[in-house]
Design a protein around this motif. Sequence first.
Motif, PDB file in Angstrom:
ATOM      1  N   MET A   1      26.385  32.852  39.500  1.00 28.76           N
ATOM      2  CA  MET A   1      27.598  33.661  39.552  1.00 28.76           C
ATOM      3  C   MET A   1      28.097  33.838  40.980  1.00 28.76           C
ATOM      4  SD  MET A   1      29.673  34.950  37.422  1.00 28.76           S
ATOM      5  CE  MET A   1      31.249  35.225  38.206  1.00 28.76           C
TER       6      MET A   1
ATOM      7  N   CYS B   1      31.090  31.947  42.713  1.00 28.80           N
ATOM      8  CA  CYS B   1      32.484  32.277  42.389  1.00 28.80           C
ATOM      9  C   CYS B   1      33.374  32.338  43.625  1.00 28.80           C
ATOM     10  CB  CYS B   1      32.534  33.614  41.652  1.00 28.80           C
ATOM     11  SG  CYS B   1      34.206  34.169  41.277  1.00 28.80           S
ATOM     12  N   ILE B   2      34.519  31.664  43.550  1.00 25.39           N
ATOM     13  CA  ILE B   2      35.482  31.701  44.662  1.00 25.39           C
ATOM     14  C   ILE B   2      36.735  32.496  44.283  1.00 25.39           C
ATOM     15  CG2 ILE B   2      34.660  29.593  45.797  1.00 25.39           C
ATOM     16  CD1 ILE B   2      37.002  28.097  44.439  1.00 25.39           C
ATOM     17  N   ARG B   3      36.622  33.281  43.211  1.00 22.40           N
ATOM     18  CA  ARG B   3      37.678  34.239  42.847  1.00 22.40           C
ATOM     19  C   ARG B   3      39.043  33.583  42.651  1.00 22.40           C
ATOM     20  NH1 ARG B   3      33.341  36.610  42.841  1.00 22.40           N
ATOM     21  NH2 ARG B   3      32.869  38.641  43.735  1.00 22.40           N
ATOM     22  N   CYS B   4      39.057  32.509  41.897  1.00 25.95           N
ATOM     23  CA  CYS B   4      40.329  31.824  41.669  1.00 25.95           C
ATOM     24  C   CYS B   4      41.087  32.405  40.481  1.00 25.95           C
ATOM     25  CB  CYS B   4      40.091  30.335  41.447  1.00 25.95           C
ATOM     26  SG  CYS B   4      39.277  29.975  39.885  1.00 25.95           S
ATOM     27  N   GLY B   5      40.356  33.042  39.561  1.00 28.60           N
ATOM     28  CA  GLY B   5      41.012  33.639  38.402  1.00 28.60           C
ATOM     29  C   GLY B   5      41.216  32.688  37.230  1.00 28.60           C
ATOM     30  N   ALA B   6      40.820  31.431  37.379  1.00 27.66           N
ATOM     31  CA  ALA B   6      41.064  30.469  36.290  1.00 27.66           C
ATOM     32  C   ALA B   6      40.356  30.895  35.002  1.00 27.66           C
ATOM     33  CB  ALA B   6      40.608  29.065  36.698  1.00 27.66           C
ATOM     34  N   CYS B   7      39.178  31.490  35.143  1.00 21.22           N
ATOM     35  CA  CYS B   7      38.431  31.851  33.929  1.00 21.22           C
ATOM     36  C   CYS B   7      39.203  32.866  33.091  1.00 21.22           C
ATOM     37  CB  CYS B   7      37.035  32.364  34.275  1.00 21.22           C
ATOM     38  SG  CYS B   7      36.980  33.702  35.468  1.00 21.22           S
TER      39      CYS B   7
ATOM     40  N   MET C   1      34.558  36.397  34.339  1.00 18.93           N
ATOM     41  CA  MET C   1      33.748  36.663  35.532  1.00 18.93           C
ATOM     42  C   MET C   1      33.418  38.155  35.626  1.00 18.93           C
ATOM     43  SD  MET C   1      36.042  38.012  38.051  1.00 18.93           S
ATOM     44  CE  MET C   1      35.945  37.249  39.659  1.00 18.93           C
TER      45      MET C   1
ATOM     46  N   CYS D   1      36.286  26.451  35.326  1.00 21.37           N
ATOM     47  CA  CYS D   1      35.755  27.026  36.574  1.00 21.37           C
ATOM     48  C   CYS D   1      35.514  25.935  37.614  1.00 21.37           C
ATOM     49  CB  CYS D   1      34.450  27.778  36.300  1.00 21.37           C
ATOM     50  SG  CYS D   1      33.695  28.382  37.819  1.00 21.37           S
ATOM     51  N   PRO D   2      36.153  26.067  38.788  1.00 24.12           N
ATOM     52  CA  PRO D   2      36.061  25.000  39.788  1.00 24.12           C
ATOM     53  C   PRO D   2      34.663  24.855  40.388  1.00 24.12           C
ATOM     54  CG  PRO D   2      37.173  26.914  40.701  1.00 24.12           C
ATOM     55  CD  PRO D   2      37.030  27.172  39.232  1.00 24.12           C
ATOM     56  N   VAL D   3      33.833  25.881  40.245  1.00 23.22           N
ATOM     57  CA  VAL D   3      32.478  25.758  40.775  1.00 23.22           C
ATOM     58  C   VAL D   3      31.459  25.763  39.639  1.00 23.22           C
ATOM     59  CG1 VAL D   3      32.839  26.525  43.144  1.00 23.22           C
ATOM     60  CG2 VAL D   3      32.580  28.224  41.341  1.00 23.22           C
TER      61      VAL D   3
ATOM     62  N   ILE E   1      30.583  27.449  37.025  1.00 22.94           N
ATOM     63  CA  ILE E   1      29.716  28.573  36.658  1.00 22.94           C
ATOM     64  C   ILE E   1      29.636  28.617  35.134  1.00 22.94           C
ATOM     65  CG2 ILE E   1      29.438  31.082  36.730  1.00 22.94           C
ATOM     66  CD1 ILE E   1      30.949  31.019  39.413  1.00 22.94           C
TER      67      ILE E   1
ATOM     68  N   LEU F   1      29.706  30.458  32.588  1.00 21.03           N
ATOM     69  CA  LEU F   1      29.964  31.864  32.267  1.00 21.03           C
ATOM     70  C   LEU F   1      29.414  32.271  30.899  1.00 21.03           C
ATOM     71  CD1 LEU F   1      33.399  31.679  33.924  1.00 21.03           C
ATOM     72  CD2 LEU F   1      31.735  33.428  34.552  1.00 21.03           C
TER      73      LEU F   1
HETATM   74  S1  SF4 Z   1      36.894  30.393  37.290  1.00 22.22           S
HETATM   75 FE1  SF4 Z   1      34.905  30.417  38.302  1.00 22.22          FE
HETATM   76  S2  SF4 Z   1      35.371  30.569  40.480  1.00 22.22           S
HETATM   77 FE2  SF4 Z   1      37.245  31.097  39.402  1.00 22.22          FE
HETATM   78  S3  SF4 Z   1      37.161  33.343  39.239  1.00 22.22           S
HETATM   79 FE3  SF4 Z   1      36.272  32.555  37.350  1.00 22.22          FE
HETATM   80  S4  SF4 Z   1      34.072  32.439  37.773  1.00 22.22           S
HETATM   81 FE4  SF4 Z   1      35.104  32.650  39.754  1.00 22.22          FE
END
Ligand code: SF4
Lengths: 480, 241
Positions: free
Chosen positions: A319, A322-328, A351, A382-384, A386, A388
Amino acid sequence: MTHAKHSQAMHFQARAAEKVRNPVLQRALQKAKPLFVGKRAKGMAALGEDGLEFEGLRSACVDIRNRVLADLDVWLAIFEERAKATGAEVLWARDGDEICDLVIDVARRHGVTKATKSKSMLSEEAHLNEALAAAGIRPVETDLGEYIVQLAGEAPSHIIAPAVHKTIHEVEELFAKEHGRPIETRTSADIPAMAREAREVLRQHFLSAEMGISGANFLIAETGTAVLVTNEGNGRMVTTLPKVHVVITGIEKLVPTLEDFATLMRLLPRSATGQTISNYVSLLTGTRQPGDRDGPEKTVFILVDNGRADLLGSAYQDMLRCIRCGACMNHCPVYFSLGGHAYGWVYPGPMGSVLTPLYTGIENALDLPHASTGCNQCGTVCPVRIPLPSLMHRLREAQTERGLRPWSERLWLRAWAWIARRPALYRWFARRAARYLGWLAGDEGRIQVFGLAPGWTEGRDLPVASNRTFHELYAARKRA
Amino acid sequence: MRLALYVTCLVDLMRPSVGFASLRLLEAAGCEVIVPSGQTCCGQPAWSAGDRAPAVDLAKKAIAELEEFEQVVVPSGSCADHIRNVYPQMLADDPEWSARANKLAARTSELSEFLARQPGFTAPAAFDGTITYHDSCKGLRGLGIKHQPRELLRKVSGLSLQEMSDCEECCGFGGAFSVKFGDVSTQIVDRKCATIAEVGADAVVGGDLGCLLNIEGRLRRRGDQTTRVLHFAEVLAGGDS
Ligand code: SF4
């Protein structure tokens, strides 16, 4: 876990019920969803034009984040040393209360009465605005969405679009009141004019504030740099005009090198808004040097733990990538049914359903890990990478292990599983159940009120096609 | 080929016709189909609830009764995903069971992917009308099922497939989620029903009974009494399976 006190996550169920019944909110959400999804899809589809490819880039981003997390203490030490060498001060906060104390202390040392802010989720974790106000320092949010939310006396409902839950009419009412003018009828064509109006008000604050507070999307270890990825330009004002600049960010935001940052930037804006690159990318290194035309006289980094260090080496370490992109959340059917406020704490969507229990206590957010259909639309974007849904699942198991699930739920499950291990007995029960459902469904073939699962029939019928089970029909067929 | 049909607990209880349709299709594909008599439930509900012990017990039970077969076919993306992707992960720490779980995983197929793999297989049925296809999440994102059911359906004479927008969007079922968070689940499936209504097809077709019950239940509650909601096996097998 000092922030359990601020979390409303235990009231998810009740808040959710309220949100699905709020037509204004639902309209705002239904308008936003296709925009988010469509923009990201377009951004990703265009990767090929730059000779890039999503899965490969993703792997590279995962590797960078994992490399940092494997030796976080070392990278933090490097960052601290390099940042200090550029003239910055580096402070450490264990939790939200310490963030507030440190910021107020810096403010007092520099005679600060007003602080402009660009978006910082850490300041939300700390409830910094309340603490500043109590200390006689006026916090002014300058991100347009944050500004709206602050006027409304609310918290952000999305990590990159804080006011996504608001309709244009609600915003117009807030602006009219704050800016002392009559309410006008607005359409989306008026958005630029409304933004200009806010900008004019904010400009006065930019010029008069003695302190600017920002978050950081990344910290670059090799150069001691804070990176701000924004679209409105307010971040630049906040970080360069006031004499003091305070950066508040989580310890996991580190990346080793500028090169690594460049790699992550390939996916961050594309995942968030579909942009190849955001309108502004600021790399802020150190304080104003002799001959510089702008920049703060004093830069202070506040690096925050607030639960993060506990995740290192745990089953939840992923977790921290996470780079806080908001895609999730942008791809989450649950988020888009409720908006962010239902989640009860700083981070909404998938997230948030992982972070809120981890940062505020598993026992303080029992619904969140269950508030998922398991669709994995989040994990897919999720670009990294994760996982979830797996992390939510791990949290569900932790609830069971700690005896936090309702006993009735466990009893049902255990009884059902005990029977399911005994085929003859299971068949007997299944036959009875089929008869019962068939009887309830009647000639129509559907149940409209089902006492055993009222949650289902509140909004749906339960179609029943047969009052015989497959296995009994199959056995009969074989006998025939 | 001698294979096992794992009908799933939901098909057993709620819609036996899906089980019989699967049986007919597999036989039409030239397979010798056994319905292992001890099968009950793959254990996914316990796993999803976070109750590991019963989930493991039921996984072991299923492995023991299915592992002797060359192939195991499941008319549900969700249950096939559970057997194929979750069992090995759940039992990873137990060397003996982990090996057995992996072996079973390698032999387990969801019905449409199995049928699509059979050379020369065409569905015996005809269907007069248009359908639209809903991709259930576990099949789509867990097993990569997307083109297989469509390929099979397109070959059904008289059938025309008209895609709805956002066909990959979750329907809001999610097992216990649909009951625990009934109002949220309803909100999600309502959007799904709206996109179905836009297409105006004669039937909405999918591969997971949970999702289909959810969609049908909401369509009816919204007042749509005519759009049929069918498992692809029912369409492919045709008639009163
Ligand atoms: S998509 Fe992944 S990286 Fe982006 S906010 Fe959600 S958990 Fe974080």
